[in-house]
Structures are given as structure tokens and as C-alpha cells.
Design a protein around this motif. Structure first.
Motif, PDB file in Angstrom:
ATOM      1  N   GLY A  35       0.540  -1.561  -0.117  1.00 41.99           N
ATOM      2  CA  GLY A  35      -0.181   0.179   0.532  1.00 41.99           C
ATOM      3  C   GLY A  35       1.124   1.024   0.092  1.00 41.99           C
ATOM      4  N   SER A  36       2.339   1.143   0.036  1.00 41.85           N
ATOM      5  CA  SER A  36       2.980   2.470  -0.053  1.00 41.85           C
ATOM      6  C   SER A  36       3.144   3.266  -1.187  1.00 41.85           C
ATOM      7  CB  SER A  36       4.117   2.032   0.455  1.00 41.85           C
ATOM      8  OG  SER A  36       5.009   3.186   0.902  1.00 41.85           O
ATOM      9  N   LEU A  37       3.540   3.799  -1.476  1.00 34.02           N
ATOM     10  CA  LEU A  37       4.057   4.207  -2.800  1.00 34.02           C
ATOM     11  C   LEU A  37       5.006   3.929  -3.248  1.00 34.02           C
ATOM     12  CD1 LEU A  37       3.838   7.216  -4.991  1.00 34.02           C
ATOM     13  CD2 LEU A  37       4.805   7.998  -3.198  1.00 34.02           C
ATOM     14  N   TRP A  38       6.139   3.819  -1.826  1.00 36.18           N
ATOM     15  CA  TRP A  38       7.747   3.600  -2.578  1.00 36.18           C
ATOM     16  C   TRP A  38       7.813   1.629  -3.085  1.00 36.18           C
ATOM     17  CZ3 TRP A  38       8.519   7.446  -3.783  1.00 36.18           C
ATOM     18  CH2 TRP A  38       8.771   8.649  -2.770  1.00 36.18           C
ATOM     19  N   SER A  39       7.699   1.757  -4.099  1.00 37.07           N
ATOM     20  CA  SER A  39       7.906   0.545  -5.106  1.00 37.07           C
ATOM     21  C   SER A  39       9.020  -0.212  -4.675  1.00 37.07           C
ATOM     22  CB  SER A  39       7.370   0.118  -6.082  1.00 37.07           C
ATOM     23  OG  SER A  39       8.533   1.118  -6.996  1.00 37.07           O
ATOM     24  N   GLY A  40      10.565   0.264  -4.544  1.00 39.88           N
ATOM     25  CA  GLY A  40      11.132   0.201  -4.473  1.00 39.88           C
ATOM     26  C   GLY A  40      12.565   1.009  -3.708  1.00 39.88           C
ATOM     27  N   LEU A  41      13.781   0.825  -3.265  1.00 39.42           N
ATOM     28  CA  LEU A  41      14.429   0.962  -2.829  1.00 39.42           C
ATOM     29  C   LEU A  41      15.905   0.733  -3.207  1.00 39.42           C
ATOM     30  CD1 LEU A  41      14.872   3.767  -0.097  1.00 39.42           C
ATOM     31  CD2 LEU A  41      16.852   2.472  -0.171  1.00 39.42           C
ATOM     32  N   GLU A  42      17.302   1.299  -3.753  1.00 36.54           N
ATOM     33  CA  GLU A  42      18.416   1.064  -3.813  1.00 36.54           C
ATOM     34  C   GLU A  42      19.177   2.659  -3.698  1.00 36.54           C
ATOM     35  OE1 GLU A  42      21.368   0.390  -7.808  1.00 36.54           O
ATOM     36  OE2 GLU A  42      19.190   0.011  -8.255  1.00 36.54           O
ATOM     37  N   LEU A  43      20.055   0.904  -3.113  1.00 39.63           N
ATOM     38  CA  LEU A  43      21.086   2.558  -2.661  1.00 39.63           C
ATOM     39  C   LEU A  43      22.465   1.942  -3.476  1.00 39.63           C
ATOM     40  CD1 LEU A  43      22.555   4.579  -0.189  1.00 39.63           C
ATOM     41  CD2 LEU A  43      22.896   2.539   1.461  1.00 39.63           C
ATOM     42  N   THR A  44      23.427   3.286  -3.699  1.00 41.99           N
ATOM     43  CA  THR A  44      24.800   3.419  -4.565  1.00 41.99           C
ATOM     44  C   THR A  44      25.351   4.239  -3.673  1.00 41.99           C
ATOM     45  OG1 THR A  44      25.541   2.644  -6.674  1.00 41.99           O
ATOM     46  CG2 THR A  44      24.341   4.751  -6.002  1.00 41.99           C
ATOM     47  N   ARG A  45      26.865   2.959  -4.170  1.00 44.54           N
ATOM     48  CA  ARG A  45      28.098   4.301  -2.991  1.00 44.54           C
ATOM     49  C   ARG A  45      28.051   5.491  -3.891  1.00 44.54           C
ATOM     50  NH1 ARG A  45      32.992   4.255  -2.678  1.00 44.54           N
ATOM     51  NH2 ARG A  45      33.882   2.531  -4.714  1.00 44.54           N
ATOM     52  N   ARG A  46      28.747   4.962  -4.833  1.00 48.22           N
ATOM     53  CA  ARG A  46      29.018   6.563  -6.193  1.00 48.22           C
ATOM     54  C   ARG A  46      27.912   6.779  -7.225  1.00 48.22           C
ATOM     55  NH1 ARG A  46      34.959   6.894  -6.621  1.00 48.22           N
ATOM     56  NH2 ARG A  46      34.589   7.039  -3.974  1.00 48.22           N
ATOM     57  N   THR A  47      27.970   7.155  -7.812  1.00 50.74           N
ATOM     58  CA  THR A  47      27.665   7.425  -9.126  1.00 50.74           C
ATOM     59  C   THR A  47      27.296   9.016  -9.465  1.00 50.74           C
ATOM     60  OG1 THR A  47      25.503   6.998 -10.653  1.00 50.74           O
ATOM     61  CG2 THR A  47      24.694   8.195  -9.116  1.00 50.74           C
ATOM     62  N   VAL A  70      19.323   6.468  -4.235  1.00 54.58           N
ATOM     63  CA  VAL A  70      20.361   6.951  -3.328  1.00 54.58           C
ATOM     64  C   VAL A  70      20.954   6.586  -3.350  1.00 54.58           C
ATOM     65  CG1 VAL A  70      20.335   7.470  -0.921  1.00 54.58           C
ATOM     66  CG2 VAL A  70      17.893   6.485  -1.752  1.00 54.58           C
ATOM     67  N   ALA A  71      22.012   7.783  -3.635  1.00 57.18           N
ATOM     68  CA  ALA A  71      24.197   7.869  -3.507  1.00 57.18           C
ATOM     69  C   ALA A  71      23.657   8.280  -2.458  1.00 57.18           C
ATOM     70  CB  ALA A  71      23.598   8.625  -4.738  1.00 57.18           C
ATOM     71  N   GLU A  72      25.056   7.572  -1.950  1.00 58.79           N
ATOM     72  CA  GLU A  72      26.280   8.463  -1.061  1.00 58.79           C
ATOM     73  C   GLU A  72      27.461   9.262  -1.987  1.00 58.79           C
ATOM     74  OE1 GLU A  72      25.675   7.495   1.323  1.00 58.79           O
ATOM     75  OE2 GLU A  72      25.215   5.280   2.846  1.00 58.79           O
ATOM     76  N   GLU A  73      27.404   9.433  -2.638  1.00 64.07           N
ATOM     77  CA  GLU A  73      28.195  10.376  -3.622  1.00 64.07           C
ATOM     78  C   GLU A  73      28.052  10.485  -4.967  1.00 64.07           C
ATOM     79  OE1 GLU A  73      33.183  11.619  -4.259  1.00 64.07           O
ATOM     80  OE2 GLU A  73      32.385   9.726  -4.050  1.00 64.07           O
ATOM     81  N   GLN A  74      27.648  11.574  -5.498  1.00 59.99           N
ATOM     82  CA  GLN A  74      27.520  12.244  -6.238  1.00 59.99           C
ATOM     83  C   GLN A  74      28.657  12.884  -7.210  1.00 59.99           C
ATOM     84  OE1 GLN A  74      22.995  12.447  -8.022  1.00 59.99           O
ATOM     85  NE2 GLN A  74      23.203  14.007  -5.561  1.00 59.99           N
ATOM     86  N   THR A  75      29.384  12.511  -8.665  1.00 61.75           N
ATOM     87  CA  THR A  75      30.011  13.558  -9.113  1.00 61.75           C
ATOM     88  C   THR A  75      29.877  13.771 -10.363  1.00 61.75           C
ATOM     89  OG1 THR A  75      30.190  11.132 -10.552  1.00 61.75           O
ATOM     90  CG2 THR A  75      31.828  11.179  -8.516  1.00 61.75           C
ATOM     91  N   ALA A  76      28.398  14.321 -10.002  1.00 61.41           N
ATOM     92  CA  ALA A  76      27.806  14.831 -11.762  1.00 61.41           C
ATOM     93  C   ALA A  76      26.438  15.325 -11.111  1.00 61.41           C
ATOM     94  CB  ALA A  76      28.339  14.284 -12.724  1.00 61.41           C
ATOM     95  N   ALA A  77      26.470  16.186 -10.060  1.00 63.34           N
ATOM     96  CA  ALA A  77      25.220  16.312  -9.660  1.00 63.34           C
ATOM     97  C   ALA A  77      24.744  17.681 -10.366  1.00 63.34           C
ATOM     98  CB  ALA A  77      24.954  16.339  -8.097  1.00 63.34           C
ATOM     99  N   ARG A  78      23.327  17.635 -10.948  1.00 65.18           N
ATOM    100  CA  ARG A  78      22.570  19.251 -11.606  1.00 65.18           C
ATOM    101  C   ARG A  78      22.391  19.790 -10.475  1.00 65.18           C
ATOM    102  NH1 ARG A  78      20.556  17.995 -15.321  1.00 65.18           N
ATOM    103  NH2 ARG A  78      19.766  15.697 -15.246  1.00 65.18           N
TER     104      ARG A  78
END
Length: 288
Positions: A35-47, A70-78
């Protein structure tokens, strides 16, 4: 490679006691449920960019509504207008979500970044105990040493014909010597009662689910859903004299008096004209 980098690569949760990694399993248990909106959650160390990644997945048909990346770090965030920004690993919350409000007229989808701003501010205020405000159209402000500073931003992008990817970046533990510009801030610098990113992310996503559901049930009507009124109440831009820098070296100066039904900022000029401007029309918005 420094010892800390090696520990990070080995996945040691306690390699940086000040900035431990997010607990993906615990976040999924709390958020991805029947019943939640959130269908999945993925965590990546860096993208490079969670928005880029999730837009690509949505367009390829490999991501469903409610996907959270979700990312712990982004190298090309905008940010808006492809403005770049960086932050140290684990110093903030960097994530994107896929929303597909197919029952809402596309003309009202422009409210999604403003809705996200309300949800983020509400969630952070509840858990971090920090007074937050919104700078139209997409910045989150906190108060540091009596001064309003930007601690977060929101970027919404169309993902094919059936959805919108909304990206959020929030500075959580960024220290004074790490600020990219003097006007930046963080929850820690604003005196947050907690900088534990797990409960902060849970609170923000639950608040987003609540506001998104309310808006969808109202057919995207910002007034009927209470979104327009709530956004205006928390918008630090309203009531101030601003300069809107527009394409073609054109500028508009006046008092920001309202956010209209299309999410545009209404500026009243000295000539007595009230002119609405959309987020896509503005290059910069500054105090006049």
C-alpha cells in the motif's frame, strides 16, 4: 588510496564514525511495504547523478512508480539550468524518485518540485528540529548564524511521456570548511537535533508520500489539496523585493506577492503591473 578510502571500498559501516553509511535494508523495511507509494529503494555508493540514472531506467521501462534511488556520493550532480555542485561522500541526502501521476492533468505537473519542497521542509522540521524555508522555486533554506543559507535543492525532469523524476540534494553534515560557497549551509550548521541520515530520509520520503497522495486525490489542484497555501506560508521569497533575471538580458524588479495556481511567482512592479514568471523562465532570482 587512503586507509579511509580502502575501508569505504570494503564496505565497513564504521569507517567514518562521523558519517556512517545509510542502512539500505532498514530503509526498505520501513518504506517499501504493502500500500505504500514506494515500490523499491536502491542504495549505491557512488554515481554521477541519481536523476540521470533514474530517468534512463524510467525511459527503458525498468523502473516503476515509487522507485527510489539513493547515492552516498554524486560526481556529476546537477541543479536547475545544469548548474553543477559537489559534496563530500555521506555528507548529505542525495536521491531521486520516479512519480507517475497519470490521473493528474500534465499542465499541473509543474507543481511537483514545489510539492517536493513542502514535503522536504516538513519532514526535516519534524525530525531535525530545524526551521526551514523555501526559496522559490526549488531551494531549501536554513538559518545559520542569523543568516538564511541554501541547504538543499530540487530538480524535476520528465522521464518519457509517463512520468517525472524528482531529485533532491540536502546538505546534512557539511562543515564550514567544506562549504562550496559562503551562502551554503547544512542541517548541522543550523543546529539540527540529529544528523542521523536514516531517520531524516525516512521522514522526508514519508512526508513526500503524504503530500503526493493528497495532491493526486485532488486531481492535482494545488488549492484543493492545500499545497498552494502551505507552500506560500513557507516561502521566504514572498513579501520581498526581488530581481528576476530572464533570458535575453531582460530583468524584472518588484515585490514577490504570490505563487499562482500554476506555481508561477507573481511579481508586482513599481508600475503597478503584476507579472507571473515560471521557473523555466528565470535564469536567476535575487534580492533587489
Amino acid at each position: 588510496m587512503t586507509p579511509r578510502d580502502a575501508a569505504d571500498d570494503d564496505g565497513n559501516r564504521w569507517s567514518d564514525l562521523d558519517r556512517p553509511p545509510l542502512n539500505a535494508a532498514a530503509l526498505r523495511r520501513a518504506l517499501v511495504r504493502e500500500g505504500s507509494l514506494w515500490s523499491g529503494l536502491e542504495l549505491t555508493r557512488r554515481t554521477g547523478s541519481t536523476n540521470n540514472d533514474l530517468v534512463a531506467r524510467a525511459e527503458a521501462g525498468t523502473a516503476a512508480e515509487g522507485a527510489v534511488l539513493v547515492a552516498e556520493e554524486q560526481t556529476a550532480a546537477r541543479g536547475r539550468l545544469d548548474r553543477r555542485w559537489t559534496a563530500p561522500p555521506r555528507s548529505g541526502l542525495f536521491f531521486s524518485v520516479l512519480l507517475q501521476p497519470t490521473e493528474v492533468p500534465v499542465a499541473r505537473w509543474g507543481w511537483l518540485p514545489l510539492l517536493t519542497g513542502v514535503a522536504v521542509a516538513t519532514g526535516l522540521s519534524r525530525v531535525a528540529g530545524v526551521d526551514t524555508a523555501l526559496k522559490w522555486p526549488n531551494d531549501l533554506l536554513v538559518t545559520v548564524d542569523g543568516e538564511e543559507r541554501k541547504a538543499g535543492g530540487i530538480l524535476a525532469e520528465r522521464a518519457g511521456s509517463g512520468g517525472v523524476v524528482v531529485g533532491v540534494g540536502i546538505n546534512v553534515t557539511l562543515r564550514a570548511d567544506e562549504l562550496p560557497v559562503p551562502q551554503a549551509g547544512s542541517l548541522e550548521l543550523a543546529g539540527a537535533v540529529t544528523t542521523d541520515r536514516d531517520p531524516l530520509l525516512r521522514a522526508v520520503l514519508r512526508s513526500l508520500e503524504e503530500w503526493y497522495g493528497r495532491w493526486r486525490r485532488a486531481g492535482g489542484d494545488p488549492a484543493a489539496s492545500g499545497l498552494q497555501e502551505t507552500y506560500a506560508a513557507g516561502c521566504a521569497t514572498l513579501g520581498r523585493t526581488v530581481r528576476a533575471e530572464l533570458p535575453g538580458d531582460r530583468s524584472l524588479v518588484g515585490e514577490a506577492v504570490a505563487v499562482d495556481g500554476d506555481g508561477r511567482l507573481v511579481i508586482a512592479t513599481e508600475e503597478g503591473v503584476q507579472e507571473p514568471v515560471g521557473a523555466g523562465d528565470i535564469v536567476h532570482l535575487r534580492p533587489a
